[in-house]
Motif scaffolding. Structure first.
Motif, PDB file in Angstrom:
ATOM      1  N   THR A 130       0.816  -1.214   0.000  1.00  0.00           N
ATOM      2  CA  THR A 130       0.000   0.000   0.000  1.00  0.00           C
ATOM      3  C   THR A 130       0.846   1.259   0.000  1.00  0.00           C
ATOM      4  O   THR A 130       0.477   2.263  -0.616  1.00  0.00           O
ATOM      5  CB  THR A 130      -0.913   0.017   1.242  1.00  0.00           C
ATOM      6  OG1 THR A 130      -1.698  -1.177   1.273  1.00  0.00           O
ATOM      7  CG2 THR A 130      -1.823   1.233   1.245  1.00  0.00           C
ATOM      8  N   TYR A 131       2.006   1.188   0.643  1.00  0.00           N
ATOM      9  CA  TYR A 131       2.760   2.407   0.910  1.00  0.00           C
ATOM     10  C   TYR A 131       3.999   2.538   0.021  1.00  0.00           C
ATOM     11  O   TYR A 131       4.484   1.565  -0.557  1.00  0.00           O
ATOM     12  CB  TYR A 131       3.154   2.461   2.381  1.00  0.00           C
ATOM     13  CG  TYR A 131       1.966   2.330   3.314  1.00  0.00           C
ATOM     14  CD1 TYR A 131       0.885   3.201   3.211  1.00  0.00           C
ATOM     15  CD2 TYR A 131       1.911   1.325   4.280  1.00  0.00           C
ATOM     16  CE1 TYR A 131      -0.220   3.088   4.054  1.00  0.00           C
ATOM     17  CE2 TYR A 131       0.825   1.202   5.129  1.00  0.00           C
ATOM     18  CZ  TYR A 131      -0.247   2.080   5.004  1.00  0.00           C
ATOM     19  OH  TYR A 131      -1.333   1.951   5.835  1.00  0.00           O
ATOM     20  N   GLU A 132       4.513   3.761  -0.032  1.00  0.00           N
ATOM     21  CA  GLU A 132       5.651   4.100  -0.880  1.00  0.00           C
ATOM     22  C   GLU A 132       6.970   3.569  -0.317  1.00  0.00           C
ATOM     23  O   GLU A 132       7.843   3.135  -1.062  1.00  0.00           O
ATOM     24  CB  GLU A 132       5.724   5.626  -1.030  1.00  0.00           C
ATOM     25  CG  GLU A 132       7.060   6.193  -1.506  1.00  0.00           C
ATOM     26  CD  GLU A 132       7.377   5.886  -2.956  1.00  0.00           C
ATOM     27  OE1 GLU A 132       8.463   6.279  -3.422  1.00  0.00           O
ATOM     28  OE2 GLU A 132       6.553   5.235  -3.642  1.00  0.00           O
ATOM     29  N   HIS A 133       7.115   3.569   0.979  1.00  0.00           N
ATOM     30  CA  HIS A 133       8.380   3.173   1.592  1.00  0.00           C
ATOM     31  C   HIS A 133       8.315   1.696   2.003  1.00  0.00           C
ATOM     32  O   HIS A 133       7.446   1.294   2.777  1.00  0.00           O
ATOM     33  CB  HIS A 133       8.692   4.065   2.787  1.00  0.00           C
ATOM     34  CG  HIS A 133       8.907   5.496   2.386  1.00  0.00           C
ATOM     35  ND1 HIS A 133       7.874   6.403   2.286  1.00  0.00           N
ATOM     36  CD2 HIS A 133      10.039   6.167   2.028  1.00  0.00           C
ATOM     37  CE1 HIS A 133       8.358   7.569   1.904  1.00  0.00           C
ATOM     38  NE2 HIS A 133       9.664   7.459   1.734  1.00  0.00           N
ATOM     39  N   LEU A 134       9.257   0.921   1.466  1.00  0.00           N
ATOM     40  CA  LEU A 134       9.253  -0.533   1.617  1.00  0.00           C
ATOM     41  C   LEU A 134      10.424  -0.973   2.488  1.00  0.00           C
ATOM     42  O   LEU A 134      11.557  -0.503   2.320  1.00  0.00           O
ATOM     43  CB  LEU A 134       9.366  -1.205   0.247  1.00  0.00           C
ATOM     44  CG  LEU A 134       8.428  -0.679  -0.852  1.00  0.00           C
ATOM     45  CD1 LEU A 134       8.765  -1.339  -2.194  1.00  0.00           C
ATOM     46  CD2 LEU A 134       6.971  -0.922  -0.491  1.00  0.00           C
ATOM     47  N   LEU A 135      10.150  -1.893   3.394  1.00  0.00           N
ATOM     48  CA  LEU A 135      11.176  -2.443   4.281  1.00  0.00           C
ATOM     49  C   LEU A 135      11.158  -3.963   4.147  1.00  0.00           C
ATOM     50  O   LEU A 135      10.100  -4.584   4.287  1.00  0.00           O
ATOM     51  CB  LEU A 135      10.912  -2.025   5.724  1.00  0.00           C
ATOM     52  CG  LEU A 135      11.855  -2.547   6.818  1.00  0.00           C
ATOM     53  CD1 LEU A 135      13.307  -2.223   6.508  1.00  0.00           C
ATOM     54  CD2 LEU A 135      11.453  -1.961   8.171  1.00  0.00           C
ATOM     55  N   PHE A 136      12.327  -4.552   3.873  1.00  0.00           N
ATOM     56  CA  PHE A 136      12.402  -5.978   3.561  1.00  0.00           C
ATOM     57  C   PHE A 136      13.129  -6.755   4.651  1.00  0.00           C
ATOM     58  O   PHE A 136      14.101  -6.283   5.239  1.00  0.00           O
ATOM     59  CB  PHE A 136      13.147  -6.188   2.229  1.00  0.00           C
ATOM     60  CG  PHE A 136      12.465  -5.561   1.048  1.00  0.00           C
ATOM     61  CD1 PHE A 136      11.598  -6.302   0.255  1.00  0.00           C
ATOM     62  CD2 PHE A 136      12.664  -4.225   0.751  1.00  0.00           C
ATOM     63  CE1 PHE A 136      10.955  -5.724  -0.826  1.00  0.00           C
ATOM     64  CE2 PHE A 136      12.024  -3.632  -0.330  1.00  0.00           C
ATOM     65  CZ  PHE A 136      11.159  -4.381  -1.119  1.00  0.00           C
ATOM     66  N   THR A 137      12.650  -7.961   4.890  1.00  0.00           N
ATOM     67  CA  THR A 137      13.345  -8.912   5.747  1.00  0.00           C
ATOM     68  C   THR A 137      12.915 -10.306   5.324  1.00  0.00           C
ATOM     69  O   THR A 137      12.162 -10.474   4.353  1.00  0.00           O
ATOM     70  CB  THR A 137      13.056  -8.651   7.237  1.00  0.00           C
ATOM     71  OG1 THR A 137      13.922  -9.462   8.035  1.00  0.00           O
ATOM     72  CG2 THR A 137      11.613  -8.970   7.584  1.00  0.00           C
ATOM     73  N   ASP A 138      13.406 -11.335   6.033  1.00  0.00           N
ATOM     74  CA  ASP A 138      13.073 -12.720   5.710  1.00  0.00           C
ATOM     75  C   ASP A 138      12.243 -13.340   6.829  1.00  0.00           C
ATOM     76  O   ASP A 138      12.189 -12.820   7.958  1.00  0.00           O
ATOM     77  CB  ASP A 138      14.345 -13.547   5.501  1.00  0.00           C
ATOM     78  CG  ASP A 138      15.053 -13.196   4.203  1.00  0.00           C
ATOM     79  OD1 ASP A 138      14.403 -12.607   3.318  1.00  0.00           O
ATOM     80  OD2 ASP A 138      16.259 -13.497   4.084  1.00  0.00           O
ATOM     81  N   LYS A 212       9.127   2.430  -3.321  1.00  0.00           N
ATOM     82  CA  LYS A 212       8.429   1.751  -4.413  1.00  0.00           C
ATOM     83  C   LYS A 212       8.660   2.472  -5.739  1.00  0.00           C
ATOM     84  O   LYS A 212       8.826   1.834  -6.787  1.00  0.00           O
ATOM     85  CB  LYS A 212       6.929   1.681  -4.109  1.00  0.00           C
ATOM     86  CG  LYS A 212       6.139   0.918  -5.172  1.00  0.00           C
ATOM     87  CD  LYS A 212       4.640   1.038  -4.969  1.00  0.00           C
ATOM     88  CE  LYS A 212       4.144   0.161  -3.854  1.00  0.00           C
ATOM     89  NZ  LYS A 212       2.652   0.054  -3.843  1.00  0.00           N
ATOM     90  N   SER A 213       8.710   3.789  -5.698  1.00  0.00           N
ATOM     91  CA  SER A 213       8.924   4.541  -6.936  1.00  0.00           C
ATOM     92  C   SER A 213      10.291   4.250  -7.533  1.00  0.00           C
ATOM     93  O   SER A 213      10.440   4.176  -8.756  1.00  0.00           O
ATOM     94  CB  SER A 213       8.766   6.048  -6.673  1.00  0.00           C
ATOM     95  OG  SER A 213       9.665   6.481  -5.677  1.00  0.00           O
TER      96      SER A 213
END
Length: 373
Positions: A130-138, A212-213
Protein backbone atom coordinates in the motif's frame (compact mmCIF):
# COMPACT_ATOMS: atom_id res chain seq x y z
CA UNK A 1 66.00 -17.46 -13.43
CA UNK A 2 65.21 -19.35 -10.22
CA UNK A 3 67.42 -17.07 -8.15
CA UNK A 4 65.04 -14.20 -8.85
CA UNK A 5 61.96 -16.02 -7.55
CA UNK A 6 62.44 -15.10 -3.85
CA UNK A 7 63.00 -11.44 -4.78
CA UNK A 8 59.86 -11.36 -6.96
CA UNK A 9 57.85 -12.94 -4.16
CA UNK A 10 59.16 -10.38 -1.69
CA UNK A 11 58.13 -7.42 -3.86
CA UNK A 12 54.76 -9.03 -4.51
CA UNK A 13 54.31 -9.38 -0.76
CA UNK A 14 55.14 -5.70 -0.24
CA UNK A 15 52.66 -4.73 -2.97
CA UNK A 16 49.90 -6.77 -1.31
CA UNK A 17 50.81 -5.24 2.05
CA UNK A 18 50.47 -1.71 0.64
CA UNK A 19 47.13 -2.55 -0.99
CA UNK A 20 45.77 -4.06 2.20
CA UNK A 21 46.89 -1.09 4.29
CA UNK A 22 45.27 1.20 1.75
CA UNK A 23 41.93 -0.57 2.16
CA UNK A 24 42.23 -0.39 5.94
CA UNK A 25 43.28 3.25 6.26
CA UNK A 26 41.33 4.78 3.37
CA UNK A 27 38.10 2.79 3.19
CA UNK A 28 37.45 0.44 6.12
CA UNK A 29 38.28 3.09 8.72
CA UNK A 30 35.15 5.05 7.71
CA UNK A 31 32.88 2.79 9.73
CA UNK A 32 35.30 2.80 12.66
CA UNK A 33 35.19 6.59 13.00
CA UNK A 34 31.48 6.94 12.15
CA UNK A 35 29.30 8.35 14.93
CA UNK A 36 25.67 7.38 15.17
CA UNK A 37 23.40 10.37 14.62
CA UNK A 38 20.72 11.19 17.16
CA UNK A 39 17.22 10.23 16.06
CA UNK A 40 13.88 11.51 17.29
CA UNK A 41 11.79 8.41 16.64
CA UNK A 42 8.61 10.15 17.79
CA UNK A 43 8.87 12.42 14.75
CA UNK A 44 8.96 9.51 12.27
CA UNK A 45 5.47 9.19 10.81
CA UNK A 46 5.69 8.06 7.18
CA UNK A 47 3.75 4.83 6.45
CA UNK A 48 5.82 1.70 5.77
CA UNK A 49 5.12 -1.62 4.05
CA UNK A 50 7.22 -4.50 5.42
CA UNK A 51 7.63 -7.20 2.76
CA UNK A 52 8.57 -10.83 3.45
CA UNK A 53 8.88 -13.61 0.90
CA UNK A 54 8.23 -16.99 2.54
CA UNK A 55 8.44 -20.43 0.98
CA UNK A 56 7.60 -23.31 3.33
CA UNK A 57 8.34 -21.18 6.38
CA UNK A 58 5.42 -22.28 8.60
CA UNK A 59 7.52 -22.77 11.73
CA UNK A 60 9.45 -19.54 11.24
CA UNK A 61 6.26 -17.56 10.65
CA UNK A 62 4.90 -18.76 13.97
CA UNK A 63 8.18 -18.02 15.73
CA UNK A 64 9.26 -14.68 14.25
CA UNK A 65 6.34 -12.93 12.52
CA UNK A 66 4.68 -11.72 15.78
CA UNK A 67 7.77 -9.64 16.58
CA UNK A 68 7.40 -7.86 13.25
CA UNK A 69 3.65 -7.45 13.53
CA UNK A 70 4.10 -6.06 17.04
CA UNK A 71 6.42 -3.21 16.10
CA UNK A 72 5.80 0.13 17.80
CA UNK A 73 5.14 2.30 14.78
CA UNK A 74 2.11 4.47 13.94
CA UNK A 75 1.27 3.25 10.42
CA UNK A 76 2.60 0.09 8.80
CA UNK A 77 1.50 -3.12 7.14
CA UNK A 78 3.23 -6.46 6.79
CA UNK A 79 2.95 -8.08 3.37
CA UNK A 80 3.87 -11.77 3.46
CA UNK A 81 4.20 -13.44 0.07
CA UNK A 82 3.32 -17.12 0.47
CA UNK A 83 5.60 -18.32 -2.30
CA UNK A 84 4.42 -21.73 -3.54
CA UNK A 85 4.44 -23.19 -0.03
CA UNK A 86 3.23 -26.75 0.49
CA UNK A 87 3.27 -26.63 4.30
CA UNK A 88 0.81 -24.93 6.68
CA UNK A 89 1.93 -21.39 5.84
CA UNK A 90 -1.42 -20.44 4.27
CA UNK A 91 -3.49 -21.46 7.30
CA UNK A 92 -1.03 -19.90 9.74
CA UNK A 93 -1.17 -16.57 7.92
CA UNK A 94 -4.97 -16.70 7.74
CA UNK A 95 -5.20 -17.30 11.48
CA UNK A 96 -2.73 -14.52 12.24
CA UNK A 97 -4.61 -12.04 10.05
CA UNK A 98 -7.61 -12.38 12.38
CA UNK A 99 -5.56 -10.90 15.22
CA UNK A 100 -3.42 -8.57 13.11
CA UNK A 101 -5.49 -6.56 10.61
CA UNK A 102 -2.32 -4.96 9.22
CA UNK A 103 -1.12 -8.37 7.96
CA UNK A 104 -1.65 -8.90 4.25
CA UNK A 105 -1.06 -12.25 2.50
CA UNK A 106 -0.16 -12.57 -1.16
CA UNK A 107 -0.23 -16.10 -2.57
CA UNK A 108 2.03 -17.21 -5.43
CA UNK A 109 1.40 -20.61 -6.99
CA UNK A 110 3.84 -22.64 -9.04
CA UNK A 111 3.29 -22.30 -12.78
CA UNK A 112 3.72 -25.49 -14.83
CA UNK A 113 5.66 -23.65 -17.56
CA UNK A 114 8.18 -21.72 -15.52
CA UNK A 115 9.80 -21.74 -12.11
CA UNK A 116 9.09 -18.86 -9.79
CA UNK A 117 11.81 -17.48 -7.56
CA UNK A 118 12.32 -14.99 -4.78
CA UNK A 119 12.51 -12.01 -7.13
CA UNK A 120 9.13 -12.85 -8.62
CA UNK A 121 7.64 -13.26 -5.15
CA UNK A 122 9.09 -9.96 -3.96
CA UNK A 123 7.78 -8.20 -7.05
CA UNK A 124 4.30 -9.48 -6.27
CA UNK A 125 4.69 -8.24 -2.70
CA UNK A 126 5.85 -4.81 -3.86
CA UNK A 127 2.89 -4.51 -6.23
CA UNK A 128 0.54 -5.42 -3.38
CA UNK A 129 2.15 -2.96 -0.94
CA UNK A 130 0.00 0.00 0.00
CA UNK A 131 2.76 2.41 0.91
CA UNK A 132 5.65 4.10 -0.88
CA UNK A 133 8.38 3.17 1.59
CA UNK A 134 9.25 -0.53 1.62
CA UNK A 135 11.18 -2.44 4.28
CA UNK A 136 12.40 -5.98 3.56
CA UNK A 137 13.34 -8.91 5.75
CA UNK A 138 13.07 -12.72 5.71
CA UNK A 139 10.73 -15.12 7.47
CA UNK A 140 13.52 -16.48 9.69
CA UNK A 141 14.54 -13.07 11.00
CA UNK A 142 13.75 -11.25 14.23
CA UNK A 143 14.21 -7.51 14.83
CA UNK A 144 16.39 -6.54 17.78
CA UNK A 145 13.70 -4.24 19.14
CA UNK A 146 10.16 -2.95 18.67
CA UNK A 147 11.67 0.18 17.10
CA UNK A 148 13.20 -1.55 14.08
CA UNK A 149 10.78 0.02 11.59
CA UNK A 150 11.12 3.45 13.21
CA UNK A 151 14.93 3.44 13.01
CA UNK A 152 14.97 2.35 9.37
CA UNK A 153 12.20 4.74 8.33
CA UNK A 154 13.90 7.69 10.06
CA UNK A 155 16.51 7.71 7.30
CA UNK A 156 14.03 8.52 4.53
CA UNK A 157 14.75 12.23 4.44
CA UNK A 158 15.70 14.48 1.57
CA UNK A 159 16.84 12.53 -1.50
CA UNK A 160 17.24 9.19 0.31
CA UNK A 161 15.69 6.27 -1.58
CA UNK A 162 17.73 3.35 -0.16
CA UNK A 163 18.51 2.53 3.47
CA UNK A 164 21.08 -0.15 4.28
CA UNK A 165 20.52 -2.01 7.54
CA UNK A 166 22.54 -4.70 9.30
CA UNK A 167 21.60 -8.30 9.93
CA UNK A 168 24.03 -10.22 12.17
CA UNK A 169 23.77 -13.89 13.00
CA UNK A 170 22.81 -15.09 16.46
CA UNK A 171 25.85 -16.12 18.49
CA UNK A 172 25.97 -19.86 19.16
CA UNK A 173 28.59 -22.51 19.71
CA UNK A 174 30.77 -24.11 17.08
CA UNK A 175 33.29 -23.16 14.42
CA UNK A 176 30.78 -22.62 11.58
CA UNK A 177 28.81 -20.13 13.65
CA UNK A 178 31.91 -18.19 14.66
CA UNK A 179 33.29 -17.96 11.13
CA UNK A 180 29.87 -17.08 9.67
CA UNK A 181 29.58 -14.21 12.13
CA UNK A 182 33.12 -13.08 11.31
CA UNK A 183 32.43 -13.15 7.57
CA UNK A 184 29.22 -11.17 8.14
CA UNK A 185 31.12 -8.67 10.30
CA UNK A 186 33.84 -8.14 7.70
CA UNK A 187 31.29 -7.90 4.88
CA UNK A 188 29.42 -5.31 6.95
CA UNK A 189 32.59 -3.31 7.54
CA UNK A 190 33.21 -3.27 3.79
CA UNK A 191 29.78 -2.34 2.49
CA UNK A 192 28.94 0.17 5.22
CA UNK A 193 32.32 1.86 4.82
CA UNK A 194 31.77 2.05 1.07
CA UNK A 195 28.31 3.54 1.57
CA UNK A 196 29.66 6.08 4.05
CA UNK A 197 32.17 7.00 1.33
CA UNK A 198 29.25 7.63 -1.07
CA UNK A 199 30.09 4.50 -3.06
CA UNK A 200 27.46 1.95 -1.92
CA UNK A 201 27.70 -1.34 -3.77
CA UNK A 202 25.48 -3.82 -1.90
CA UNK A 203 22.90 -4.39 0.81
CA UNK A 204 21.49 -7.35 2.72
CA UNK A 205 17.89 -8.35 2.00
CA UNK A 206 17.28 -9.36 5.61
CA UNK A 207 17.34 -5.67 6.53
CA UNK A 208 16.97 -3.34 3.57
CA UNK A 209 14.61 -0.51 2.68
CA UNK A 210 13.88 1.41 -0.49
CA UNK A 211 11.04 3.25 -2.14
CA UNK A 212 8.43 1.75 -4.41
CA UNK A 213 8.92 4.54 -6.94
CA UNK A 214 12.64 3.70 -7.21
CA UNK A 215 11.78 0.05 -7.82
CA UNK A 216 9.38 0.75 -10.66
CA UNK A 217 11.36 3.66 -12.12
CA UNK A 218 14.39 1.38 -12.54
CA UNK A 219 12.29 -1.60 -13.70
CA UNK A 220 12.89 -3.58 -10.51
CA UNK A 221 14.77 -6.84 -10.99
CA UNK A 222 14.28 -6.96 -14.78
CA UNK A 223 17.96 -6.62 -15.68
CA UNK A 224 18.95 -9.60 -13.51
CA UNK A 225 15.75 -11.59 -13.26
CA UNK A 226 17.52 -14.56 -14.88
CA UNK A 227 19.92 -14.71 -11.91
CA UNK A 228 18.59 -16.63 -8.93
CA UNK A 229 20.15 -14.46 -6.23
CA UNK A 230 20.77 -10.73 -6.13
CA UNK A 231 17.38 -9.39 -5.12
CA UNK A 232 19.24 -7.32 -2.53
CA UNK A 233 22.86 -6.66 -3.49
CA UNK A 234 22.32 -6.41 -7.25
CA UNK A 235 19.37 -4.07 -6.79
CA UNK A 236 21.48 -1.80 -4.56
CA UNK A 237 24.48 -2.09 -6.86
CA UNK A 238 22.45 -0.99 -9.88
CA UNK A 239 20.49 1.81 -8.20
CA UNK A 240 22.56 3.31 -5.38
CA UNK A 241 24.01 6.78 -6.00
CA UNK A 242 26.20 9.04 -3.85
CA UNK A 243 23.11 10.98 -2.80
CA UNK A 244 20.24 8.47 -2.50
CA UNK A 245 21.67 5.93 -0.02
CA UNK A 246 21.79 6.05 3.78
CA UNK A 247 22.97 3.61 6.45
CA UNK A 248 21.26 2.65 9.71
CA UNK A 249 23.56 1.31 12.42
CA UNK A 250 21.69 1.70 15.70
CA UNK A 251 21.71 -1.63 17.56
CA UNK A 252 17.92 -1.49 17.88
CA UNK A 253 17.64 -1.50 14.08
CA UNK A 254 19.46 -4.82 13.63
CA UNK A 255 17.66 -7.92 12.44
CA UNK A 256 18.98 -11.24 13.73
CA UNK A 257 18.85 -14.68 12.18
CA UNK A 258 20.35 -18.09 12.91
CA UNK A 259 23.47 -19.14 11.04
CA UNK A 260 23.64 -22.36 9.07
CA UNK A 261 24.63 -25.27 11.28
CA UNK A 262 26.23 -27.63 8.75
CA UNK A 263 28.94 -27.23 6.14
CA UNK A 264 26.57 -28.44 3.43
CA UNK A 265 23.95 -25.79 4.23
CA UNK A 266 26.66 -23.13 4.51
CA UNK A 267 28.11 -24.17 1.14
CA UNK A 268 24.72 -23.91 -0.60
CA UNK A 269 24.08 -20.47 0.86
CA UNK A 270 27.47 -19.03 -0.05
CA UNK A 271 27.49 -20.55 -3.53
CA UNK A 272 24.22 -18.77 -4.22
CA UNK A 273 25.43 -15.45 -2.83
CA UNK A 274 28.85 -15.40 -4.51
CA UNK A 275 27.41 -16.12 -7.95
CA UNK A 276 26.19 -12.55 -8.46
CA UNK A 277 29.46 -10.67 -7.94
CA UNK A 278 30.28 -10.80 -11.63
CA UNK A 279 27.26 -8.60 -12.35
CA UNK A 280 28.36 -5.73 -10.12
CA UNK A 281 29.40 -2.44 -11.71
CA UNK A 282 32.94 -2.58 -13.11
CA UNK A 283 34.37 -0.21 -10.50
CA UNK A 284 32.96 -2.35 -7.70
CA UNK A 285 34.17 -5.60 -9.24
CA UNK A 286 37.66 -4.17 -9.55
CA UNK A 287 37.63 -2.90 -5.97
CA UNK A 288 36.40 -6.18 -4.48
CA UNK A 289 38.65 -8.32 -6.68
CA UNK A 290 41.70 -6.28 -5.73
CA UNK A 291 40.94 -6.69 -2.04
CA UNK A 292 40.27 -10.42 -2.39
CA UNK A 293 43.40 -11.16 -4.42
CA UNK A 294 45.68 -8.89 -2.40
CA UNK A 295 44.49 -10.43 0.85
CA UNK A 296 44.95 -13.96 -0.42
CA UNK A 297 48.37 -13.31 -1.99
CA UNK A 298 49.51 -11.47 1.14
CA UNK A 299 49.36 -14.74 3.07
CA UNK A 300 50.69 -16.90 0.21
CA UNK A 301 53.72 -14.69 -0.44
CA UNK A 302 54.30 -14.29 3.30
CA UNK A 303 54.67 -18.04 3.69
CA UNK A 304 56.84 -18.38 0.58
CA UNK A 305 59.12 -15.52 1.61
CA UNK A 306 59.63 -17.14 5.00
CA UNK A 307 60.32 -20.44 3.24
CA UNK A 308 63.04 -18.79 1.16
CA UNK A 309 64.33 -16.85 4.21
CA UNK A 310 63.72 -13.62 2.29
CA UNK A 311 63.88 -10.60 4.58
CA UNK A 312 62.18 -12.37 7.54
CA UNK A 313 62.40 -9.29 9.78
CA UNK A 314 60.71 -7.06 7.18
CA UNK A 315 58.05 -9.75 6.62
CA UNK A 316 57.35 -10.03 10.33
CA UNK A 317 57.13 -6.25 10.83
CA UNK A 318 54.75 -5.88 7.88
CA UNK A 319 52.53 -8.70 9.14
CA UNK A 320 52.22 -7.27 12.63
CA UNK A 321 51.73 -3.70 11.40
CA UNK A 322 48.80 -4.89 9.29
CA UNK A 323 47.42 -7.05 12.10
CA UNK A 324 47.61 -4.28 14.71
CA UNK A 325 45.96 -1.84 12.30
CA UNK A 326 43.20 -4.39 11.67
CA UNK A 327 42.65 -4.91 15.39
CA UNK A 328 42.33 -1.17 16.03
CA UNK A 329 39.96 -0.51 13.13
CA UNK A 330 37.94 -3.72 13.34
CA UNK A 331 37.48 -3.45 17.10
CA UNK A 332 35.81 -0.05 16.77
CA UNK A 333 33.63 -1.32 13.93
CA UNK A 334 32.83 -4.56 15.77
CA UNK A 335 31.60 -2.55 18.75
CA UNK A 336 29.02 -1.00 16.43
CA UNK A 337 28.12 -4.30 14.75
CA UNK A 338 27.96 -6.54 17.87
CA UNK A 339 30.97 -8.66 17.00
CA UNK A 340 33.73 -7.60 19.38
CA UNK A 341 34.23 -11.16 20.65
CA UNK A 342 35.39 -12.15 17.15
CA UNK A 343 38.47 -9.91 17.27
CA UNK A 344 40.26 -12.60 19.29
CA UNK A 345 40.06 -14.90 16.26
CA UNK A 346 41.22 -12.27 13.76
CA UNK A 347 44.62 -13.76 12.75
CA UNK A 348 43.10 -17.14 11.84
CA UNK A 349 39.70 -16.00 10.54
CA UNK A 350 41.23 -13.29 8.34
CA UNK A 351 43.35 -15.89 6.56
CA UNK A 352 40.34 -18.17 6.21
CA UNK A 353 38.19 -15.27 4.99
CA UNK A 354 40.44 -14.52 2.02
CA UNK A 355 40.71 -18.19 1.17
CA UNK A 356 36.90 -18.38 1.32
CA UNK A 357 36.50 -15.31 -0.92
CA UNK A 358 38.67 -16.73 -3.67
CA UNK A 359 37.34 -20.29 -3.50
CA UNK A 360 33.67 -19.31 -3.48
CA UNK A 361 34.34 -16.64 -6.09
CA UNK A 362 35.51 -19.37 -8.45
CA UNK A 363 32.65 -21.68 -7.48
CA UNK A 364 30.10 -18.93 -8.04
CA UNK A 365 31.60 -18.21 -11.47
CA UNK A 366 31.50 -21.76 -12.79
CA UNK A 367 28.70 -23.48 -10.83
CA UNK A 368 25.24 -21.98 -11.06
CA UNK A 369 22.50 -22.43 -8.43
CA UNK A 370 19.13 -23.55 -9.75
CA UNK A 371 16.87 -22.96 -6.73
CA UNK A 372 16.67 -20.28 -4.09
CA UNK A 373 15.00 -22.32 -1.38
Amino acid sequence: MEQYIPEVLFYLFLFCFVVQMGFLLIQQCRLAVYRLPEQDLSAVQLPVSVIISARNEAQNLVKYLPAILGQQYPTFEVVVVNDCSVDDSHHILLNMSENYPHLKMVTVTEHPRFKTGKKFALTMGIKAATYEHLLFTDADCQPASVNWIAHMAANFTGATEIVLGYSPYVKAGGFINAFTRFETLKTGINYFSAALGRNAYMGIGRNLAYTKSLFFRTKGFASHLHILAGDDDLFVNRNATPDNTAVELHADSFVYTDAKETLQAYYRQKKRHMGVGGLYKNKHRRMLSLDAMAGFLFYVTLCLCLHYHMQPMVIAVAYFVRLITQVIIYKKSANKLTGKDLIWFLPFFDLLYYLYLNVFGLIGTFIKTTQWK
